[in-house]
Design a protein around this motif. Structure first.
Motif, PDB file in Angstrom:
ATOM      1  N   VAL A  46     -38.418   9.633 -14.081  1.00  0.00           N
ATOM      2  CA  VAL A  46     -37.059   9.671 -13.530  1.00  0.00           C
ATOM      3  C   VAL A  46     -36.833   8.466 -12.616  1.00  0.00           C
ATOM      4  O   VAL A  46     -35.798   7.787 -12.713  1.00  0.00           O
ATOM      5  N   LEU A  47     -37.782   8.177 -11.737  1.00  0.00           N
ATOM      6  CA  LEU A  47     -37.635   7.025 -10.849  1.00  0.00           C
ATOM      7  C   LEU A  47     -37.614   5.715 -11.643  1.00  0.00           C
ATOM      8  O   LEU A  47     -36.848   4.799 -11.322  1.00  0.00           O
ATOM      9  N   ASP A  48     -38.415   5.622 -12.692  1.00  0.00           N
ATOM     10  CA  ASP A  48     -38.383   4.425 -13.541  1.00  0.00           C
ATOM     11  C   ASP A  48     -37.018   4.303 -14.224  1.00  0.00           C
ATOM     12  O   ASP A  48     -36.448   3.205 -14.280  1.00  0.00           O
ATOM     13  N   ASN A  49     -36.482   5.417 -14.716  1.00  0.00           N
ATOM     14  CA  ASN A  49     -35.153   5.395 -15.345  1.00  0.00           C
ATOM     15  C   ASN A  49     -34.084   4.982 -14.338  1.00  0.00           C
ATOM     16  O   ASN A  49     -33.181   4.203 -14.659  1.00  0.00           O
ATOM     17  N   LEU A  50     -34.164   5.514 -13.119  1.00  0.00           N
ATOM     18  CA  LEU A  50     -33.209   5.150 -12.071  1.00  0.00           C
ATOM     19  C   LEU A  50     -33.321   3.661 -11.730  1.00  0.00           C
ATOM     20  O   LEU A  50     -32.314   3.003 -11.452  1.00  0.00           O
ATOM     21  N   HIS A  51     -34.530   3.132 -11.791  1.00  0.00           N
ATOM     22  CA  HIS A  51     -34.734   1.697 -11.580  1.00  0.00           C
ATOM     23  C   HIS A  51     -34.087   0.909 -12.719  1.00  0.00           C
ATOM     24  O   HIS A  51     -33.374  -0.077 -12.473  1.00  0.00           O
ATOM     25  N   GLN A  52     -34.306   1.328 -13.948  1.00  0.00           N
ATOM     26  CA  GLN A  52     -33.722   0.643 -15.109  1.00  0.00           C
ATOM     27  C   GLN A  52     -32.196   0.680 -15.069  1.00  0.00           C
ATOM     28  O   GLN A  52     -31.536  -0.264 -15.497  1.00  0.00           O
ATOM     29  N   LYS A  53     -31.628   1.763 -14.539  1.00  0.00           N
ATOM     30  CA  LYS A  53     -30.172   1.913 -14.455  1.00  0.00           C
ATOM     31  C   LYS A  53     -29.588   1.196 -13.235  1.00  0.00           C
ATOM     32  O   LYS A  53     -28.373   1.142 -13.079  1.00  0.00           O
ATOM     33  N   GLY A  54     -30.447   0.700 -12.352  1.00  0.00           N
ATOM     34  CA  GLY A  54     -29.976  -0.043 -11.196  1.00  0.00           C
ATOM     35  C   GLY A  54     -29.692   0.788  -9.960  1.00  0.00           C
ATOM     36  O   GLY A  54     -29.108   0.287  -8.998  1.00  0.00           O
ATOM     37  N   TRP A  55     -30.123   2.038  -9.946  1.00  0.00           N
ATOM     38  CA  TRP A  55     -29.885   2.894  -8.780  1.00  0.00           C
ATOM     39  C   TRP A  55     -30.893   2.658  -7.668  1.00  0.00           C
ATOM     40  O   TRP A  55     -30.585   2.860  -6.500  1.00  0.00           O
ATOM     41  N   VAL A  56     -32.123   2.271  -8.037  1.00  0.00           N
ATOM     42  CA  VAL A  56     -33.170   2.004  -7.043  1.00  0.00           C
ATOM     43  C   VAL A  56     -33.834   0.672  -7.359  1.00  0.00           C
ATOM     44  O   VAL A  56     -33.835   0.222  -8.499  1.00  0.00           O
ATOM     45  N   ARG A  57     -34.353   0.051  -6.311  1.00  0.00           N
ATOM     46  CA  ARG A  57     -35.205  -1.125  -6.510  1.00  0.00           C
ATOM     47  C   ARG A  57     -36.617  -0.662  -6.165  1.00  0.00           C
ATOM     48  O   ARG A  57     -36.793   0.329  -5.453  1.00  0.00           O
ATOM     49  N   ARG A  58     -37.593  -1.385  -6.666  1.00  0.00           N
ATOM     50  CA  ARG A  58     -38.960  -0.976  -6.374  1.00  0.00           C
ATOM     51  C   ARG A  58     -39.811  -2.186  -6.020  1.00  0.00           C
ATOM     52  O   ARG A  58     -39.538  -3.297  -6.441  1.00  0.00           O
ATOM     53  N   GLU A  59     -40.826  -1.886  -5.229  1.00  0.00           N
ATOM     54  CA  GLU A  59     -41.760  -2.917  -4.809  1.00  0.00           C
ATOM     55  C   GLU A  59     -43.173  -2.359  -4.997  1.00  0.00           C
ATOM     56  O   GLU A  59     -43.457  -1.226  -4.592  1.00  0.00           O
ATOM     57  N   ALA A  60     -44.012  -3.163  -5.611  1.00  0.00           N
ATOM     58  CA  ALA A  60     -45.391  -2.721  -5.854  1.00  0.00           C
ATOM     59  C   ALA A  60     -46.133  -2.576  -4.538  1.00  0.00           C
ATOM     60  O   ALA A  60     -45.991  -3.384  -3.621  1.00  0.00           O
TER      61      ALA A  60
END
Length: 166
Positions: A46-60
């Motif tokens: 879900v978080l990966d999908n939200l990232h792909q949709k532009g809702w969240v950014r992520r940092e390793a």
């Protein structure tokens, strides 16, 4: 325009918005598990999908990611309301119906928001090209917002004069 979030996406984003800081999959998982049985991989997807949709950014961070909201829940709600309103064949009627559904608390919030936004332009309001009677503007505030710059200047003498309309 954003599509409405699905039920699980909304549950995840609610936590990201509420915490207002970068979060891990594990943190979201542990909080969600207080309400339902859910797998780590489901939350990660879900978080990966939200990232792909532009809702969240992520940092390793090591072998995992920390996720952070790109915009606020208020911006999301506003975008959904704007999209729904723009789909109407009679936007004025849609607004009147929407205002009619509001609680007194919501109308007060609307009144506060209108004060923040400022006076409405003096541009004429175009009538819908149908045979229905014109829709009167609903009363949304005890203290109406002045639309006349001269009246506004008289009511607020300490404020700068508004710019001339272009």
């Amino acid at each position: 325009m954003p599509r409405p979030l699905g039920e699980l996406e909304d549950s995840v984003m609610t936590r990201v918005w509420k915490w207002n800081r970068p979060v891990t999959v594990r943190e979201v998982l542990e909080d969600l598990q207080q309400e339902r049985s859910i797998a780590y991989t489901t939350v990660m997807t879900v978080l990966d999908n939200l990232h792909q949709k532009g809702w969240v950014r992520r940092e390793a961070e090591g072998r995992a990611y920390r996720y952070e909201a790109v915009s606020t829940r208020a911006a999301y709600a506003a975008a959904l309301m704007n999209e729904a309103w723009s789909q109407s064949d009679n936007p004025a009627a849609a607004l009147v119906a929407f205002f009619g559904m509001m609680s007194e608390e919501q109308r007060e919030a609307l009144s506060d928001a209108m004060r923040i936004v400022g006076p409405v332009s003096q541009a004429p309001i175009s009538q819908a090209s149908n045979s229905e009677a014109p829709i009167s503007e609903p009363s949304i505030s005890e203290a109406p917002i002045s639309r006349d710059p001269a009246t506004q200047a008289a009511e607020n003498p300490g404020e700068a004069e508004p710019e001339a309309e272009r």
